[in-house]
Design a protein around this motif. Structure first.
Motif, mmCIF file in Angstrom:
data_model
loop_
_atom_site.group_PDB
_atom_site.id
_atom_site.type_symbol
_atom_site.label_atom_id
_atom_site.label_comp_id
_atom_site.label_asym_id
_atom_site.label_seq_id
_atom_site.Cartn_x
_atom_site.Cartn_y
_atom_site.Cartn_z
ATOM 1 N N ALA A 128 6.593 -12.523 -14.921
ATOM 2 C CA ALA A 128 5.687 -12.484 -16.065
ATOM 3 C C ALA A 128 6.380 -13.000 -17.318
ATOM 4 N N ALA A 129 7.641 -12.625 -17.501
ATOM 5 C CA ALA A 129 8.389 -13.081 -18.682
ATOM 6 C C ALA A 129 8.582 -14.593 -18.649
ATOM 7 N N ALA A 130 8.848 -15.124 -17.459
ATOM 8 C CA ALA A 130 9.035 -16.579 -17.345
ATOM 9 C C ALA A 130 7.753 -17.295 -17.719
ATOM 10 N N ARG A 131 6.625 -16.754 -17.294
ATOM 11 C CA ARG A 131 5.335 -17.386 -17.611
ATOM 12 C C ARG A 131 5.087 -17.389 -19.119
ATOM 13 N N GLU A 132 5.669 -16.418 -19.806
ATOM 14 C CA GLU A 132 5.519 -16.366 -21.259
ATOM 15 C C GLU A 132 6.622 -17.128 -21.971
ATOM 16 N N GLY A 133 7.544 -17.691 -21.195
ATOM 17 C CA GLY A 133 8.632 -18.453 -21.795
ATOM 18 C C GLY A 133 9.728 -17.594 -22.382
ATOM 19 N N ASP A 134 9.762 -16.315 -22.017
ATOM 20 C CA ASP A 134 10.763 -15.394 -22.580
ATOM 21 C C ASP A 134 11.986 -15.376 -21.659
ATOM 22 N N TRP A 135 12.790 -16.417 -21.771
ATOM 23 C CA TRP A 135 13.927 -16.558 -20.868
ATOM 24 C C TRP A 135 15.037 -15.542 -21.135
ATOM 25 N N PRO A 136 15.277 -15.142 -22.350
ATOM 26 C CA PRO A 136 16.267 -14.059 -22.546
ATOM 27 C C PRO A 136 15.887 -12.797 -21.777
ATOM 28 N N GLN A 137 14.610 -12.442 -21.803
ATOM 29 C CA GLN A 137 14.162 -11.273 -21.046
ATOM 30 C C GLN A 137 14.339 -11.519 -19.554
ATOM 31 N N VAL A 138 14.040 -12.721 -19.099
ATOM 32 C CA VAL A 138 14.234 -13.049 -17.684
ATOM 33 C C VAL A 138 15.686 -12.787 -17.301
ATOM 34 N N ARG A 139 16.586 -13.271 -18.114
ATOM 35 C CA ARG A 139 18.014 -13.120 -17.771
ATOM 36 C C ARG A 139 18.435 -11.641 -17.799
ATOM 37 N N ARG A 140 17.877 -10.879 -18.739
ATOM 38 C CA ARG A 140 18.217 -9.437 -18.773
ATOM 39 C C ARG A 140 17.742 -8.755 -17.492
ATOM 40 N N LEU A 141 16.549 -9.096 -17.098
ATOM 41 C CA LEU A 141 15.996 -8.468 -15.895
ATOM 42 C C LEU A 141 16.798 -8.874 -14.655
ATOM 43 N N LEU A 142 17.206 -10.110 -14.599
ATOM 44 C CA LEU A 142 17.993 -10.543 -13.442
ATOM 45 C C LEU A 142 19.337 -9.824 -13.387
ATOM 46 N N GLY B 166 20.951 -14.975 -6.833
ATOM 47 C CA GLY B 166 21.641 -16.232 -7.106
ATOM 48 C C GLY B 166 20.655 -17.382 -7.261
ATOM 49 N N THR B 167 19.681 -17.445 -6.354
ATOM 50 C CA THR B 167 18.663 -18.503 -6.427
ATOM 51 C C THR B 167 17.879 -18.399 -7.725
ATOM 52 N N LEU B 168 17.451 -17.211 -8.048
ATOM 53 C CA LEU B 168 16.645 -17.025 -9.253
ATOM 54 C C LEU B 168 17.446 -17.314 -10.509
ATOM 55 N N ALA B 169 18.701 -16.908 -10.499
ATOM 56 C CA ALA B 169 19.531 -17.126 -11.685
ATOM 57 C C ALA B 169 19.689 -18.618 -11.977
ATOM 58 N N SER B 170 19.853 -19.400 -10.917
ATOM 59 C CA SER B 170 20.049 -20.838 -11.167
ATOM 60 C C SER B 170 18.750 -21.460 -11.674
ATOM 61 N N LEU B 171 17.600 -20.980 -11.207
ATOM 62 C CA LEU B 171 16.328 -21.474 -11.739
ATOM 63 C C LEU B 171 16.129 -21.020 -13.177
ATOM 64 N N ALA B 172 16.578 -19.813 -13.481
ATOM 65 C CA ALA B 172 16.445 -19.307 -14.850
ATOM 66 C C ALA B 172 17.343 -20.106 -15.795
ATOM 67 N N GLU B 173 18.498 -20.515 -15.300
ATOM 68 C CA GLU B 173 19.383 -21.341 -16.135
ATOM 69 C C GLU B 173 18.693 -22.624 -16.545
ATOM 70 N N ARG B 174 17.951 -23.197 -15.626
ATOM 71 C CA ARG B 174 17.259 -24.466 -15.898
ATOM 72 C C ARG B 174 15.925 -24.228 -16.627
ATOM 73 N N GLU B 175 15.563 -22.957 -16.760
ATOM 74 C CA GLU B 175 14.293 -22.587 -17.389
ATOM 75 C C GLU B 175 13.134 -23.383 -16.759
ATOM 76 N N ASP B 176 13.170 -23.424 -15.422
ATOM 77 C CA ASP B 176 12.129 -24.119 -14.658
ATOM 78 C C ASP B 176 11.019 -23.103 -14.389
ATOM 79 N N THR B 177 10.008 -23.101 -15.247
ATOM 80 C CA THR B 177 8.985 -22.052 -15.201
ATOM 81 C C THR B 177 8.280 -22.008 -13.858
ATOM 82 N N GLU B 178 7.808 -23.180 -13.401
ATOM 83 C CA GLU B 178 6.991 -23.184 -12.170
ATOM 84 C C GLU B 178 7.812 -22.721 -10.969
ATOM 85 N N ARG B 179 8.983 -23.265 -10.818
ATOM 86 C CA ARG B 179 9.774 -22.913 -9.635
ATOM 87 C C ARG B 179 10.248 -21.476 -9.723
#
Lengths: 238, 447
Positions: B353-367, B385-398
């Motif tokens: 949900a956070a990624a869909r809102e573009g809140d990547w800092p929250q995504v990283r905290r949750l991870l 590990g997979t999710l973290a690398s996608l979060a690094e790239r801030e690839d919302t869809e993937r």
């Protein structure tokens, strides 16, 4: 009879309980509509009608009715013939082949083709409810592929499978051109050539429905129209 | 240590607390792992249920080319695995819905193969219309001893017809209650994962996705491998806590009046749930070792013929212990691991949900929170590990899709009996069936 009375009746049972059934073309059409719904053979595009019944008689799909005075009465056998014909039409059989089948097979063979009625499953009831609720969910287009394979109850039917496939693509084309059923409607007409420049095309069935005392008036109307044509400048075709 | 066991010819029910005791005098939060286990081996002469399926394929314009070709290839592979007693319908949709083949028995597969060859790509996406038509073809042939399911494939967003996720999911739930379930297959990065997973969850089916057309075959095979090995279906878990105790099923299962909807069960597997109990201190006893009733557990379901399988209710009781004795008891490792997985699943849902809102800092905290729970869990570690690398790239869809499908996999999967902690370890000849394999990346085929 109400539809609910048919819910759990097999057609064999209906036949044995209604051997003496008699009805006009209109009554046969009404009865057939109810039975088709019970047997899940209804086709929204083709509603049984008196005209269709008469058409089927002309094509030999239904046996001829028995005339009593001015009326013509059909029996239980023709009810079954009609139901079988609708089932085979939906499956892609040509009308001529259906006529041949109905004429050459006994009542038992005809009844064997008809499905047994069943109650709708809860899932079917739900789907119908969802369709009604979802106004924007379009009713699916008619099937564009070949129809299901022929009923293989006899070699006679199996031989017509290839013909049915060709027929299916013709049906699709006619629908796309505005024919809702996809079936060409055949009507036998009588042509009266009065003069080399004046012909009358008459639907004999329609003519029979005209009261005799209207014929004089019809003749006067035709005469009036001819006089009008003489006096009116020639219109360009629209 | 397993506390409570009940056996039935078809199912075994186990209820294992994380720690088999109550801490007297304190509010307690206690996790219990409930396992419903099928027999380890498929019996000789076992035949799976007859299937009544509708293949509903998206042929919208975006499917043109390889995606549509691959979808047809997958459908063909599925048909090849079906038997003459199975029934299949083929529905395609773009902004129009067409039934290319009404539901028919597969005594001759040729017409179905021919119908597949005639599929061509078209316009927009009336996903609900396609699904509903598939449901209609299946609905007429539901019987207690068949498994009726709509298999829906889409690469896009529903943009015609009914599009609201909740409304569509509600219909899936109603039809599932009427024995027509729904599985969904997403393709690529553009499909609506919220809609597709919601339909599968509400529809009591499976949810898969493939990142590319090449990744699509494996989900179809997993579904079919599962269907081939089924031994029980329509499993429901009902937990009735004692008065004053709060019980919550932590898994992401659909809830019905009959209980939590567990996955269909295959031979050699188990369905499971983590139930969290909260007890006030007043109900934890005097610390004298006396047993206290905490929870009644009821499992219902059906065998493959549709006959009910009802296990007698199992009562969970635990002794009340003083603090020193309580802390001397070690936690059950398996329970702790499953608790970690379902908690990670919930955190991943929040991250999605956070990624869909573009809140990547929250995504990283949750991870990071998920990573803490992945300690001693190699599978969860790989997922993070997979999710973290996608979060690094801030690839919302993937990221959104991986997080959603991973959370679903973590919290609502069937598991292997006596599942190995190390999900990568396999001894010769012991590789689990495809539907039991734990994947690092949900949208990729196993490498």
């Amino acid at each position: 009879m109400s539809l609910t009375l048919f819910q759990n009746i097999k057609m064999r049972d209906w036949c044995s309980q209604n051997t003496d059934w008699q009805g006009t073309a209109a009554e046969l059409a009404t009865l057939a509509k109810e039975l088709l719904e019970t047997l899940s053979l209804s086709d929204n595009n083709v509603v049984p009608s008196e005209r269709l019944v008469r058409n089927y008689v002309q094509l030999g799909i239904l046996g001829k009715p028995i005339r009593t005075g001015k009326e013509a009465y059909f029996g239980a056998r023709q009810v079954v013939e009609y139901l079988v014909a609708r089932k085979l039409v939906v499956e892609g059989w040509p009308l001529a082949k259906i006529a041949e089948f109905n004429q050459t097979h006994g009542l038992d063979a005809l009844l064997d083709l008809l499905p047994k009625p069943r109650a709708k499953t809860p899932a079917e009831v739900l789907v119908a409810k969802f369709r009604q609720a979802t106004v924007s969910a379009p009713f699916p287009r008619q099937q564009t592929s070949a129809p299901p394979p022929a009923i293989s109850t006899s070699p006679f039917l199996e031989q017509s499978a290839a013909w049915a496939q060709r027929k299916s693509s013709s049906r699709d084309l006619l629908r796309s051109l505005g024919n809702p059923t996809g079936e060409p409607e055949r009507t036998a007409l009588v042509k009266l050539t009065l003069t080399p420049w004046c012909e009358l095309l008459i639907d004999p069935a329609g003519l029979k429905a005209v009261p005799p005392d209207c014929l004089d008036a019809l003749g006067e109307t035709i005469a009036h129209l001819l006089r009008e044509e003489l006096q009116t400048p020639r219109r360009r075709p629209s | 240590m397993t506390q409570t066991t009940l056996s039935h010819p078809l199912l075994t029910l186990k209820a294992t607390p994380r720690r088999p005791a109550l801490l007297s005098g304190f509010d307690n939060t206690l996790d219990v792992l409930i396992q419903i286990q099928a027999p380890a081996q498929t019996p000789d002469g076992h035949h799976r249920s007859a299937l009544n399926l509708a293949l509903v394929l998206d042929r919208s314009g975006s499917m043109q080319g390889q995606p549509l070709q691959e979808a047809v290839r997958c459908a063909r592979a599925m048909i090849e695995r079906l038997r003459a007693v199975d029934r299949v319908a083929l529905v395609v949709y773009d902004d129009h819905v067409d039934t290319l083949m009404p539901a028919r028995l597969l005594d001759d597969k040729t017409p179905l193969y021919r119908a597949l060859e005639r599929i061509h790509s078209g316009g927009c996406t009336n996903l609900h219309g396609g699904w509903l038509q598939g449901a209609q073809t299946v609905a007429a042939h539901t019987t207690p001893n068949t498994l009726s399911r709509v298999l829906l494939l889409s690469d896009g967003q529903a943009n015609q017809g009914l599009t609201e996720v909740d409304a569509i999911a509600t219909q899936c739930a109603e039809l599932a209650a009427a024995a027509v379930t729904t599985s969904t297959y997403g393709l690529g990065h553009g499909f609506n994962e919220n809609l597709m997973t919601a339909m599968a969850k509400a529809g009591h089916g499976q949810a898969y996705y493939g990142e590319t057309a090449d990744d699509l075959m494996e989900p179809f095979q997993r579904e079919f491998d599962l269907l081939d090995a089924l031994c029980a279906k329509r499993l429901r878990l009902r937990c009735t806590p004692a008065t004053g105790i709060q019980a919550t099923v932590l898994n992401l299962y659909a809830e019905t009046p009959d209980g939590s909807v567990l996955p269909d069960l295959a031979y050699g597997s188990e369905a499971w749930a983590v139930v969290r109990l909260r007890l006030p201190a007043t109900l934890t006893g005097a610390g004298d070792g006396g047993l206290h009733s905490l929870l009644d557990i009821t499992i219902t379901g059906q065998d493959l013929t549709g006959q009910p399988v009802n296990l007698a209710p199992v009562a969970l009781q635990l002794p009340s212990l003083p603090a020193q004795a309580f802390h001397a008891i070690s936690e059950d490792e398996r329970v702790a691991r499953r608790v970690g997985e379902v908690e990670a699943a919930m955190l991943q849902e929040q991250a999605q949900a956070a990624a869909r809102e573009g809140d990547w800092p929250q995504v990283r905290r949750l991870l990071e929170d998920v990573r803490r729970r992945a300690k001693d869990n190699p599978w969860l570690e790989a997922i993070v590990g997979t999710l973290a690398s996608l979060a690094e790239r801030e690839d919302t869809e993937r990221f959104s899709k991986e997080a959603r499908y991973a959370s679903r996999n973590l919290a609502s999967r069937v598991a292997e009996l006596d599942e190995d902690l190390d999900f990568l370890s396999t001894t010769e000849g012991s590789a689990p069936p495809s539907f039991l394999r734990r994947k690092r990346e949900q949208g990729k085929k196993d490498s």
